[in-house]
Design an enzyme around this catalytic site. Sequence first.
Site, short mmCIF file in Angstrom:
data_model
loop_
_atom_site.label_atom_id
_atom_site.label_comp_id
_atom_site.label_asym_id
_atom_site.label_seq_id
_atom_site.Cartn_x
_atom_site.Cartn_y
_atom_site.Cartn_z
CB ALA A 76 -0.88 0.27 1.48
CE1 TYR A 117 -1.52 4.26 4.62
CE2 TYR A 117 -1.77 5.84 7.01
CZ TYR A 117 -1.47 4.50 5.75
OH TYR A 117 -0.88 3.34 6.95
CG ASN A 119 3.41 6.41 15.80
OD1 ASN A 119 2.36 6.85 15.67
ND2 ASN A 119 3.91 7.75 14.78
N1 UFG Z 1 7.34 14.75 13.84
C1 UFG Z 1 8.65 15.69 14.22
N2 UFG Z 1 9.33 15.71 13.22
C2 UFG Z 1 9.96 14.86 12.20
C3 UFG Z 1 8.66 13.65 12.02
C4 UFG Z 1 7.85 13.76 12.44
O1 UFG Z 1 7.48 16.34 14.84
O2 UFG Z 1 10.94 15.43 11.50
C5 UFG Z 1 6.46 14.18 14.19
C6 UFG Z 1 5.23 13.59 14.00
O3 UFG Z 1 4.53 15.35 13.80
C7 UFG Z 1 4.35 13.23 15.16
C8 UFG Z 1 5.89 12.12 15.24
O4 UFG Z 1 6.80 13.16 15.00
O5 UFG Z 1 3.83 14.07 16.14
C9 UFG Z 1 5.48 11.23 14.37
O6 UFG Z 1 5.24 10.97 12.86
P1 UFG Z 1 5.72 10.38 12.32
O7 UFG Z 1 5.78 10.79 10.94
O8 UFG Z 1 7.00 9.25 12.85
O9 UFG Z 1 4.47 8.73 12.51
P2 UFG Z 1 2.72 9.55 11.89
O10 UFG Z 1 2.89 9.34 14.03
O11 UFG Z 1 2.34 10.67 11.28
O12 UFG Z 1 1.82 8.41 11.73
C10 UFG Z 1 2.00 6.80 11.58
C11 UFG Z 1 1.78 5.35 10.71
C12 UFG Z 1 0.97 6.06 10.02
C13 UFG Z 1 -0.16 6.86 10.42
C14 UFG Z 1 -0.43 7.88 11.07
C15 UFG Z 1 -1.44 7.65 12.25
O13 UFG Z 1 3.38 5.73 10.36
O14 UFG Z 1 0.98 5.42 8.82
O15 UFG Z 1 0.51 7.37 12.47
O16 UFG Z 1 -1.63 8.80 12.29
F1 UFG Z 1 -1.22 6.56 9.29
#
Ligand code: UFG
Length: 327
Positions: A74, A140, A169
């Site tokens: 996906a 997504y 996560n």
């Molecule tokens: N973050 C930062 N700086 C960065 C990258 C991320 O501060 O450079 C923060 C994001 O804002 C978030 C946290 O770190 O608060 C985690 O971010 P990630 O991108 O690592 O993960 P996400 O929580 O966005 O994503 C995860 C999964 C996705 C899913 C999502 C659900 O990887 O597949 O949770 O909200 F869709």
Amino acid sequence: MKILVPGGAGYIGSHTVIELLERGYEVVVLDNLQKGHRKAVNDCEFVQADLLDKEKVNNILKQHKVDAVIHFAANSLVGESMERPDSYFRNNVVGGMNLLDAMRANDVKYIVFSSTAATYGEPENIPILETDPTIPKNPYGETKLTFEKIMKWYQEAFNMNFMTLRYFNVAGAHSSGKIGEDHDPETHLIPLVLKTALGIMDSIKVFGTDYDTEDGTCVRDYIHVMDLADAHILALQDMVTNRKSNVYNLGNGKGFSVKQIIDVAREVTGREIKTVNTDRRAGDPAVLIASSDKIQEGLKWKPKFHDINTIISSAWKWHSNNPDGFV
Ligand code: UFG
């Protein structure tokens, strides 16, 4: 037992494949290699194919006579999905339906499906239960929820069983150090923090410091990729043995803020990690923490690597030994 693993060359897929092989399953990986890495799956059969190629997918199922499918293939970036809902719906929903139809045509009755915390949207309660409202905030999450619903109706009509695993996560890497997380572009917090520790990046951006959380940064529930791999196999076994379908959250039930993750990474790596505070990233909920009680009780799943230092140390081993990822 023979398992088809679409998306098996990707991060979570390849870790699950290693675990399947270790437990004696036969594995066929199907991957279009758009994001996956051929080198991540050296020890099993491999077919390069795209789920949108309906005829090819059908032929693969006809040829390989698999007993079940663990489906990872996906598109999975929230931000990208906001800009390209067309390709997210096409790949995740149409591609997924091609897979289900090929399963149906070849009498394959069992599927384990990678779903996500993004199906819940902005949660009303923490920790999140599987029965909580599912109101995705981005395409997504919507595509994953749509596919969950399709599987439910395929079960009713065609007697197929499914296991939906909603991941929170995911982080960490296999203890062998041979495989780990390698996305291009990388958007996830832990790999980016570790790239900063390695000096590949100058600093890590902290997206938002004004959330309604203890230190103002977003809180997430991190789960080790090998604990996730284990959950897939437990779900598969339960589905096949008991002919049951179910939906389970997968997290550790504990939240860590962005700042806390960076602090743990400083401790683990012994390096300075420079941060730059920036605006919030669109679509980020403030807090996402799973209740995983259902899978712990129902499938006796027990995470082995729940400690956040252990999770980050295992990711650090991979990134420090493979700073350029799979080359
Ligand atoms: N973050 C930062 N700086 C960065 C990258 C991320 O501060 O450079 C923060 C994001 O804002 C978030 C946290 O770190 O608060 C985690 O971010 P990630 O991108 O690592 O993960 P996400 O929580 O966005 O994503 C995860 C999964 C996705 C899913 C999502 C659900 O990887 O597949 O949770 O909200 F869709």
